[in-house]
Scaffold this motif. Sequence first.
Motif, PDB file in Angstrom:
ATOM      1  N   TYR A 173       0.807  -1.135   0.044  1.00  0.00           N
ATOM      2  CA  TYR A 173       0.110  -0.070  -0.144  1.00  0.00           C
ATOM      3  C   TYR A 173       0.811   1.186  -0.037  1.00  0.00           C
ATOM      4  O   TYR A 173       1.797   1.503   0.591  1.00  0.00           O
ATOM      5  N   HIS A 229      -1.565  -4.537   2.963  1.00  0.00           N
ATOM      6  CA  HIS A 229      -1.022  -3.902   3.692  1.00  0.00           C
ATOM      7  C   HIS A 229      -1.905  -2.454   3.816  1.00  0.00           C
ATOM      8  O   HIS A 229      -2.539  -2.255   3.020  1.00  0.00           O
ATOM      9  N   ARG A 271       3.390   1.702   9.514  1.00  0.00           N
ATOM     10  CA  ARG A 271       3.504   3.100   9.579  1.00  0.00           C
ATOM     11  C   ARG A 271       3.541   3.839   8.218  1.00  0.00           C
ATOM     12  O   ARG A 271       2.775   4.634   7.755  1.00  0.00           O
ATOM     13  N   ASP A 323       6.134   5.538   4.922  1.00  0.00           N
ATOM     14  CA  ASP A 323       7.003   6.524   4.718  1.00  0.00           C
ATOM     15  C   ASP A 323       6.175   7.647   3.957  1.00  0.00           C
ATOM     16  O   ASP A 323       5.647   7.313   2.794  1.00  0.00           O
ATOM     17  N   ALA A 360       3.112   3.138  13.801  1.00  0.00           N
ATOM     18  CA  ALA A 360       2.307   1.677  13.583  1.00  0.00           C
ATOM     19  C   ALA A 360       1.595   1.073  14.741  1.00  0.00           C
ATOM     20  O   ALA A 360       0.473   0.520  14.637  1.00  0.00           O
ATOM     21  N   TYR A 384      12.499  -5.157  12.219  1.00  0.00           N
ATOM     22  CA  TYR A 384      13.916  -4.814  11.499  1.00  0.00           C
ATOM     23  C   TYR A 384      14.980  -5.548  12.337  1.00  0.00           C
ATOM     24  O   TYR A 384      15.520  -4.957  13.223  1.00  0.00           O
ATOM     25  N   HIS A 434      15.248   0.014  12.279  1.00  0.00           N
ATOM     26  CA  HIS A 434      14.801   0.860  11.313  1.00  0.00           C
ATOM     27  C   HIS A 434      15.519   1.980  11.321  1.00  0.00           C
ATOM     28  O   HIS A 434      16.217   2.536  12.294  1.00  0.00           O
ATOM     29  N   ASP A 478      14.204   0.362  19.091  1.00  0.00           N
ATOM     30  CA  ASP A 478      13.300  -0.203  18.160  1.00  0.00           C
ATOM     31  C   ASP A 478      12.919  -1.324  18.495  1.00  0.00           C
ATOM     32  O   ASP A 478      11.651  -1.719  18.048  1.00  0.00           O
ATOM     33  N   ASN A 530      10.077  -0.922  20.428  1.00  0.00           N
ATOM     34  CA  ASN A 530       8.680  -0.445  19.636  1.00  0.00           C
ATOM     35  C   ASN A 530       8.204  -1.857  19.080  1.00  0.00           C
ATOM     36  O   ASN A 530       6.700  -1.909  19.252  1.00  0.00           O
ATOM     37  N   LYS A 585       4.354  -3.174  19.816  1.00  0.00           N
ATOM     38  CA  LYS A 585       3.323  -3.485  18.610  1.00  0.00           C
ATOM     39  C   LYS A 585       2.613  -4.964  19.016  1.00  0.00           C
ATOM     40  O   LYS A 585       1.473  -4.947  18.724  1.00  0.00           O
TER      41      LYS A 585
HETATM   42  P1  FAD Z   1       6.817   1.832  13.188  1.00  0.00           P
HETATM   43  O1  FAD Z   1       6.716   0.642  13.882  1.00  0.00           O
HETATM   44  O2  FAD Z   1       5.883   3.177  13.619  1.00  0.00           O
HETATM   45  O3  FAD Z   1       8.220   2.410  13.555  1.00  0.00           O
HETATM   46  C1  FAD Z   1       8.764   3.411  12.706  1.00  0.00           C
HETATM   47  C2  FAD Z   1      10.044   4.412  13.216  1.00  0.00           C
HETATM   48  O4  FAD Z   1       9.557   5.071  14.542  1.00  0.00           O
HETATM   49  C3  FAD Z   1      11.131   3.310  13.912  1.00  0.00           C
HETATM   50  O5  FAD Z   1      12.411   3.900  13.928  1.00  0.00           O
HETATM   51  C4  FAD Z   1      10.506   3.309  15.467  1.00  0.00           C
HETATM   52  O6  FAD Z   1      11.647   2.983  16.412  1.00  0.00           O
HETATM   53  C5  FAD Z   1       9.884   4.663  15.610  1.00  0.00           C
HETATM   54  N1  FAD Z   1       9.242   4.929  16.595  1.00  0.00           N
HETATM   55  C6  FAD Z   1       7.982   4.151  17.050  1.00  0.00           C
HETATM   56  N2  FAD Z   1       7.384   4.636  17.957  1.00  0.00           N
HETATM   57  C7  FAD Z   1       7.898   5.794  18.445  1.00  0.00           C
HETATM   58  C8  FAD Z   1       7.660   6.668  19.242  1.00  0.00           C
HETATM   59  N3  FAD Z   1       6.477   6.713  20.103  1.00  0.00           N
HETATM   60  N4  FAD Z   1       8.396   7.829  19.203  1.00  0.00           N
HETATM   61  C9  FAD Z   1       9.654   7.710  18.255  1.00  0.00           C
HETATM   62  N5  FAD Z   1       9.786   7.024  17.584  1.00  0.00           N
HETATM   63  C10 FAD Z   1       9.085   6.042  17.213  1.00  0.00           C
HETATM   64  N6  FAD Z   1       5.718   0.834   3.350  1.00  0.00           N
HETATM   65  C11 FAD Z   1       4.860   1.325   2.805  1.00  0.00           C
HETATM   66  O7  FAD Z   1       4.615   2.502   2.402  1.00  0.00           O
HETATM   67  N7  FAD Z   1       3.906   0.547   2.393  1.00  0.00           N
HETATM   68  C12 FAD Z   1       3.736  -0.958   2.410  1.00  0.00           C
HETATM   69  O8  FAD Z   1       2.847  -1.742   1.900  1.00  0.00           O
HETATM   70  C13 FAD Z   1       5.108  -1.460   3.140  1.00  0.00           C
HETATM   71  N8  FAD Z   1       5.059  -2.825   3.549  1.00  0.00           N
HETATM   72  C14 FAD Z   1       6.019  -3.310   4.335  1.00  0.00           C
HETATM   73  C15 FAD Z   1       6.056  -4.470   4.662  1.00  0.00           C
HETATM   74  C16 FAD Z   1       7.309  -5.130   5.552  1.00  0.00           C
HETATM   75  C17 FAD Z   1       7.343  -6.502   6.033  1.00  0.00           C
HETATM   76  C18 FAD Z   1       8.117  -4.016   6.061  1.00  0.00           C
HETATM   77  C19 FAD Z   1       9.206  -4.745   7.031  1.00  0.00           C
HETATM   78  C20 FAD Z   1       8.268  -2.759   5.738  1.00  0.00           C
HETATM   79  C21 FAD Z   1       7.034  -2.171   4.909  1.00  0.00           C
HETATM   80  N9  FAD Z   1       7.022  -0.901   4.485  1.00  0.00           N
HETATM   81  C22 FAD Z   1       6.001  -0.412   3.753  1.00  0.00           C
HETATM   82  C23 FAD Z   1       8.047  -0.104   4.924  1.00  0.00           C
HETATM   83  C24 FAD Z   1       7.592   0.492   6.258  1.00  0.00           C
HETATM   84  O9  FAD Z   1       6.211   1.356   6.156  1.00  0.00           O
HETATM   85  C25 FAD Z   1       8.621   1.515   6.800  1.00  0.00           C
HETATM   86  O10 FAD Z   1       9.842   0.866   6.958  1.00  0.00           O
HETATM   87  C26 FAD Z   1       8.320   2.732   7.626  1.00  0.00           C
HETATM   88  O11 FAD Z   1       9.350   3.640   7.778  1.00  0.00           O
HETATM   89  C27 FAD Z   1       8.115   2.218   8.973  1.00  0.00           C
HETATM   90  O12 FAD Z   1       7.032   1.538   9.192  1.00  0.00           O
HETATM   91  P2  FAD Z   1       6.843   0.504  10.718  1.00  0.00           P
HETATM   92  O13 FAD Z   1       5.399   0.304  10.430  1.00  0.00           O
HETATM   93  O14 FAD Z   1       7.830  -0.223  10.906  1.00  0.00           O
HETATM   94  O15 FAD Z   1       6.661   1.866  11.647  1.00  0.00           O
END
Ligand code: FAD
Length: 300
Positions: free
Chosen positions: A46, A74, A104, A106, A120, A142, A146, A155, A158, A162
């Motif tokens: 997505y 996703h 989450r 990007d 997320a 990660y 990350h 990380d 986090n 989740k």
């Molecule tokens: P989070 O778990 O929210 O983490 C993001 C960052 O924020 C991390 O560095 C974490 O340590 C930090 N963090 C978390 N909570 C806090 C807080 N309260 N304060 C400060 N920092 C915090 N991207 C897309 O756009 N579309 C997709 O379909 C997609 N599919 C993916 C599938 C997989 C299996 C993977 C591994 C990644 C995918 N991604 C996708 C990429 C992902 O969206 C990015 O890696 C994004 O930067 C982080 O998403 P996350 O869900 O890990 O975020």
Amino acid sequence: MTLPTITLPKFSFEFFPTKTEDSVEKLYQTFDTLNQLAPSYFSVTYGAGGTTTERTLGIVAALQNRANTPIAPHISCIGDDKAKIAGLLDTYKSLGINRIVALRGDLPSGQVGMGELPFAVDLVHFIREHSGDHFRIEVAAYPEMHPQAKSFDLDINNLVNKFAAGADSAITQFFYNPDSYLYLRDALEKRGVDTVKKPLVAGIMPIINATNLVRFADSCGADIPRYIRKQLADYGDDRKAIREFGFQVVARLCEDLMKEGVPALHFYSMNRVEPNKSLVEALGLNSAQTPPPSLATDKA
Ligand code: FAD
């Protein structure tokens, strides 16, 4: 020689939503071929900020109708509001979808504002609040941290958060060093996560195109070990050699993970049949309980 009985990992494939009618048709053919291997599910990515909402939804709906294999869309939260996410969840539920990959995302360049659900973990809470236990929720993990995380420790916390919010399992970013996966799995256990109940699924990136792989790895903070980078560079434009080398590297990575009891492998398929099909076949993942010889030798 008696072959030991090992529990083969489950496996799944990831697709990204394509743009043109031709490429969508090709994606359906790829789905049909890979589906014959009997994966646990297919996921469809997505575009964060809603950049692929319609395309993701269209492909998910079409694939859901095409076979009985579960489809997992996703869904990302950054830049989106709760009402939109609630609408998507309801639509997926009405289509008979019961698993989701919650991320989450990007923000696309130029777009500002984190939205109502900045991380997320907030999305996982929201899905549980809105849809109860209807969806099985996968989140991202990660093994090499990350890239925006303040520290490795935070990380991992986090990821623990989740799980605590209601995620059922996590799929890792791709990696080529199995130790990074094992380290993360141990770190989760040390923090009280039962990784049998909350499995850590290994995200596997087949090696197809060296330039794209290096660019992608650099952007998402995944490490390509020097012995791989160097050999990819040595092969230059020899695509056949790169694919053969890449196949050996990825097959060996999967075998190492299987020896360590990895519960599932999630292939970032890049919408291709090969090398995904050959990897699944070479690893014996599509056959009932027969390990490939390389996994049997040290125990037989
Ligand atoms: P989070 O778990 O929210 O983490 C993001 C960052 O924020 C991390 O560095 C974490 O340590 C930090 N963090 C978390 N909570 C806090 C807080 N309260 N304060 C400060 N920092 C915090 N991207 C897309 O756009 N579309 C997709 O379909 C997609 N599919 C993916 C599938 C997989 C299996 C993977 C591994 C990644 C995918 N991604 C996708 C990429 C992902 O969206 C990015 O890696 C994004 O930067 C982080 O998403 P996350 O869900 O890990 O975020």
